[in-house]
Structure formats: C-alpha cells, structure tokens
Design a protein around this motif. Structure first.
Motif, PDB file in Angstrom:
ATOM      1  N   MET A  60      36.598  43.056  51.289  1.00  0.00           N
ATOM      2  CA  MET A  60      37.090  42.646  52.611  1.00  0.00           C
ATOM      3  C   MET A  60      36.801  43.738  53.649  1.00  0.00           C
ATOM      4  O   MET A  60      37.625  44.613  53.895  1.00  0.00           O
ATOM      5  N   PRO A  61      35.614  43.698  54.289  1.00  0.00           N
ATOM      6  CA  PRO A  61      35.258  44.717  55.282  1.00  0.00           C
ATOM      7  C   PRO A  61      35.786  44.389  56.673  1.00  0.00           C
ATOM      8  O   PRO A  61      36.067  43.230  56.996  1.00  0.00           O
ATOM      9  N   ALA A  62      35.894  45.424  57.501  1.00  0.00           N
ATOM     10  CA  ALA A  62      36.313  45.215  58.894  1.00  0.00           C
ATOM     11  C   ALA A  62      36.010  46.464  59.713  1.00  0.00           C
ATOM     12  O   ALA A  62      35.936  47.581  59.187  1.00  0.00           O
ATOM     13  N   TYR A  63      35.848  46.229  61.029  1.00  0.00           N
ATOM     14  CA  TYR A  63      35.770  47.330  61.991  1.00  0.00           C
ATOM     15  C   TYR A  63      36.807  47.053  63.069  1.00  0.00           C
ATOM     16  O   TYR A  63      36.798  45.994  63.711  1.00  0.00           O
ATOM     17  N   ILE A  72      36.563  49.108  54.196  1.00  0.00           N
ATOM     18  CA  ILE A  72      36.589  47.932  53.334  1.00  0.00           C
ATOM     19  C   ILE A  72      37.751  48.048  52.364  1.00  0.00           C
ATOM     20  O   ILE A  72      38.035  49.126  51.832  1.00  0.00           O
ATOM     21  N   LYS A  73      38.432  46.936  52.181  1.00  0.00           N
ATOM     22  CA  LYS A  73      39.475  46.848  51.168  1.00  0.00           C
ATOM     23  C   LYS A  73      38.903  46.108  49.969  1.00  0.00           C
ATOM     24  O   LYS A  73      38.256  45.071  50.115  1.00  0.00           O
ATOM     25  N   VAL A  74      39.155  46.630  48.775  1.00  0.00           N
ATOM     26  CA  VAL A  74      38.786  45.951  47.538  1.00  0.00           C
ATOM     27  C   VAL A  74      40.083  45.688  46.783  1.00  0.00           C
ATOM     28  O   VAL A  74      40.780  46.633  46.390  1.00  0.00           O
ATOM     29  N   VAL A  75      40.419  44.420  46.614  1.00  0.00           N
ATOM     30  CA  VAL A  75      41.688  44.064  45.987  1.00  0.00           C
ATOM     31  C   VAL A  75      41.461  42.917  45.009  1.00  0.00           C
ATOM     32  O   VAL A  75      40.667  42.009  45.280  1.00  0.00           O
ATOM     33  N   GLY A  76      42.137  42.968  43.886  1.00  0.00           N
ATOM     34  CA  GLY A  76      41.947  41.913  42.898  1.00  0.00           C
ATOM     35  C   GLY A  76      43.155  41.705  42.028  1.00  0.00           C
ATOM     36  O   GLY A  76      44.147  42.450  42.087  1.00  0.00           O
ATOM     37  N   SER A 108      44.331  54.934  47.708  1.00  0.00           N
ATOM     38  CA  SER A 108      44.983  53.961  46.829  1.00  0.00           C
ATOM     39  C   SER A 108      45.667  52.933  47.718  1.00  0.00           C
ATOM     40  O   SER A 108      46.514  53.279  48.552  1.00  0.00           O
ATOM     41  N   GLY A 109      45.301  51.655  47.563  1.00  0.00           N
ATOM     42  CA  GLY A 109      45.700  50.646  48.554  1.00  0.00           C
ATOM     43  C   GLY A 109      46.885  49.788  48.188  1.00  0.00           C
ATOM     44  O   GLY A 109      47.209  48.850  48.921  1.00  0.00           O
ATOM     45  N   ASP A 110      47.574  50.076  47.093  1.00  0.00           N
ATOM     46  CA  ASP A 110      48.673  49.196  46.682  1.00  0.00           C
ATOM     47  C   ASP A 110      49.807  49.177  47.704  1.00  0.00           C
ATOM     48  O   ASP A 110      50.313  48.116  48.069  1.00  0.00           O
TER      49      ASP A 110
END
Length: 354
Positions: A60-63, A72-76, A108-110
C-alpha cells in the motif's frame, strides 16, 4: 550523501504515538486526499495460499504532499501466527526520501495500523452533530478509520455493537470512548472468553457492556454496528438493521449479507477503487451489482466539503472501511517528526554498509 535509516520498533512507536495523534492525522490526511493533495494507488494483494502458504499481504504505497512523506505499508494476515503467540495481522512501514528514494526509516507497523484502524471510526460517529461539512467541527472533534466514518455518518450513538473482540475491535472502541457519549456497548464474538477479556480492558468505562449470545441479539435496535473480524460469512443480516442505523465493515472479506448492502439507503466508503476489489462488496462488484457509481458517500470528499455525509436521520447507511495505506504512511511521518523534535536516537542502519 549519507544513506542512514532509522529502525523503529514497537516500543518506540507506542511511546511517541498517541490515540490523539492518530485521530488528528487520519482526519487531516483524508481531507488532503479529497483535495487532491495525496497520491495513493490501489493496494495490491498477494495471496500466497495458492502455493500452500496460509497467508496474504497487501502492498500500500502513498505520497502525502502536505507532509512531503513518501512510503509504503506492507500488511498481511497469517493463519499460523496464533500458534506462535503473534497477532493474525502483521504490518511494517517503509519511509523514503521523496526526492532521492533513500530509505529514511523502517518501522514496525503494528501499533500504527491498530491506531489508524481505531481512529477512523470516530469521525463518522461524531459527525451526527452537524448537518453538513463543517470545518470548525472537524477541527474541534479530532477523531481514525471507523472513528472518522462514524462521526460523519451515524444518526445517534447510544447503542454501539462490536462484532469481533480482537485488537482492532479494542482500538476502535478505545478511540470512540475518548470522544463519544455512548450508553451501551454490545459485544459479539464466537468466544465468550474473548468477550470477557475485551470488557476487562475498559475497567472504568462510562457505558455499560452487554455480552450478546448471538449477532442478531447484538444488532437489533443498535445505532451503530461494526464488524472487525477475519471471517468470510454473513455476520449481519438485513432484517436486524434498524432505520437510521449505521453498519460498518472492516474485514478483508464478506461480513454481512448481500441485502445489507442492496437494501441500504446510502452506501459509503473510504476508497472506491479498493472497495470494488476487496472486502464486503467485492462479490457484489464481481456480479455487476455494485459499480463505482453505487457509492453515495466518499469520506475524503465529505471532509473536503465536496459532498454531504448523512442527510436523513432515518437512512440505513452501509459503510465499507477498506483501509488506505496513506493513513499509515502519514502517521509514520508524524512519528518521525515527533522523534526528531524530541531529539530521540533510534538505532541507525547504514544502507551503504560503511
């Protein structure tokens, strides 16, 4: 030129990022997106199950233009995590320099993911106090995904039903509890022990909890219904939804019956393109029953003053919260700003190996 990146762990993220930070950040970022000041392609899902791996992840990329933050967020979701004592959902965020592409931080995106998910509910709920887009209200009532949607779209919030009592359900209620006057929280889960743990996390709550024996019991007569699960099932049936109720789904798959969407007076989303390819309305879109024109309310456009939110207190509104990477990237940017302002020194990794 130095190519050194911060490595930011969960402890640091929790220390520096608050619920209030997240609510404020989500609200502003959605508004910027509605104004055309954010670039965000549709998320890409990698489902590994066809090769025997019980998991999937989104890229999930964004600017974020006003913040000059790219990432970019990578989440699963990973089925085997429970046996390892890990949450089903795992996330990481990567932030780069927008001008050079040099890595600025690996985070760490949690905590960011959980904060962002909970905050979005609030804005929709609180929005019931205004009849149309109101910049002053948006500034005064700082709210994240379901929180934001709830503020914009709920007719009333006396009774709120939460289906799914995991971490994201907890974060959703935590955010709501900071800004809403709620009288009754109904909790639904396949595990009674999970409901007990959920309720125990709010020892001084100003509202009463009701453990429901069935989803039907939880939904009938409720003002706001939120599904926060990893199910692929009809957790909410259309006859259970009262006039004026708001139904919000947050899962990656179907969480309501098709008729909850078909018979809704208004359909809302945070992102049209992504909603057609994932989440509760995906199957209806594949059958040709839902198109981009089917969405009556687009949250970023409401916040940007381009369209109204709720216009009739008796409308039944269905809202799909698909989740957008721009919010996590923006919140990661806030975290970096706060670390810089505090003079913090997280571990550094030299990308040149020097």
């Amino acid at each position: 030129m130095e190519q050194k990146a911060w490595i930011i762990d969960e402890k640091t993220a929790k220390q520096y990022l608050t619920v209030e930070d997240a609510i404020d950040c989500v609200e502003k970022t959605w508004k910027w997106y509605g104004e055309g000041r954010v670039i965000m392609p549709n998320k890409i899902t990698t489902d590994m199950s066809e090769l025997g791996v019980a998991g999937w992840f989104n890229s999930m990329p964004a600017y974020i233009g006003p913040m000059d933050v790219a990432g970019i967020k990578v989440v699963g979701g990973y089925d085997g995590n429970k046996a390892l004592g890990l949450p089903y959902i795992k996330a990481n965020v990567l932030i780069t320099d927008s001008k050079t592409g040099i890595l600025r931080a690996l985070i760490s995106g949690d905590h960011i993911n959980d904060l962002r998910t909970g905050a979005g509910d609030q804005l929709v709920l609180r929005r019931r106090f205004c009849k149309g887009p109101c910049v002053d209200c948006l500034r005064q009532l700082r709210f994240i995904d379901p929180a934001v949607m709830a503020r914009l779209l709920a007719a009333k919030t006396d009774v709120v039903t939460i289906i799914g009592t995991g971490l994201q359900g907890y974060m959703s209620l935590l955010c709501m509890s900071k800004v809403l006057d709620m009288k009754e929280i109904r909790v639904c889960d396949i595990s009674e022990a999970a409901m007990d743990r959920f309720i125990a996390r709010f020892p001084d709550a100003p509202f009463r909890f009701v453990k429901c024996k069935s989803n039907e019991e939880g939904c009938r007569g409720s003002d706001v219904i939120i599904t926060v699960t990893n199910a692929n099932a009809d957790l909410v049936e259309e006859p259970w939804v009262n006039p004026g109720a708001l139904v919000m789904t947050m899962g990656s798959f179907r969480e309501t019956s098709f008729d909850c969407v078909r018979k809704a007076d208004r359909i809302a989303t945070d992102h049209v393109g992504q909603s057609l390819h994932r989440g509760n309305v995906k199957e209806l879109a594949e059958m040709g029953e839902i198109t981009a024109d089917s969405f009556d309310i687009i949250v970023p456009d409401v916040l940007a003053g381009k369209m109204p939110g709720r216009t009739d207190p008796n409308h039944r509104i269905y809202a799909q919260i698909i989740g957008t990477g721009m919010l996590d990237v923006a919140l990661a940017g806030v975290l970096l700003e706060k670390l810089h302002a505090a003079g913090a020194q997280p571990p550094v990794f030299d990308m040149m190996g020097e």
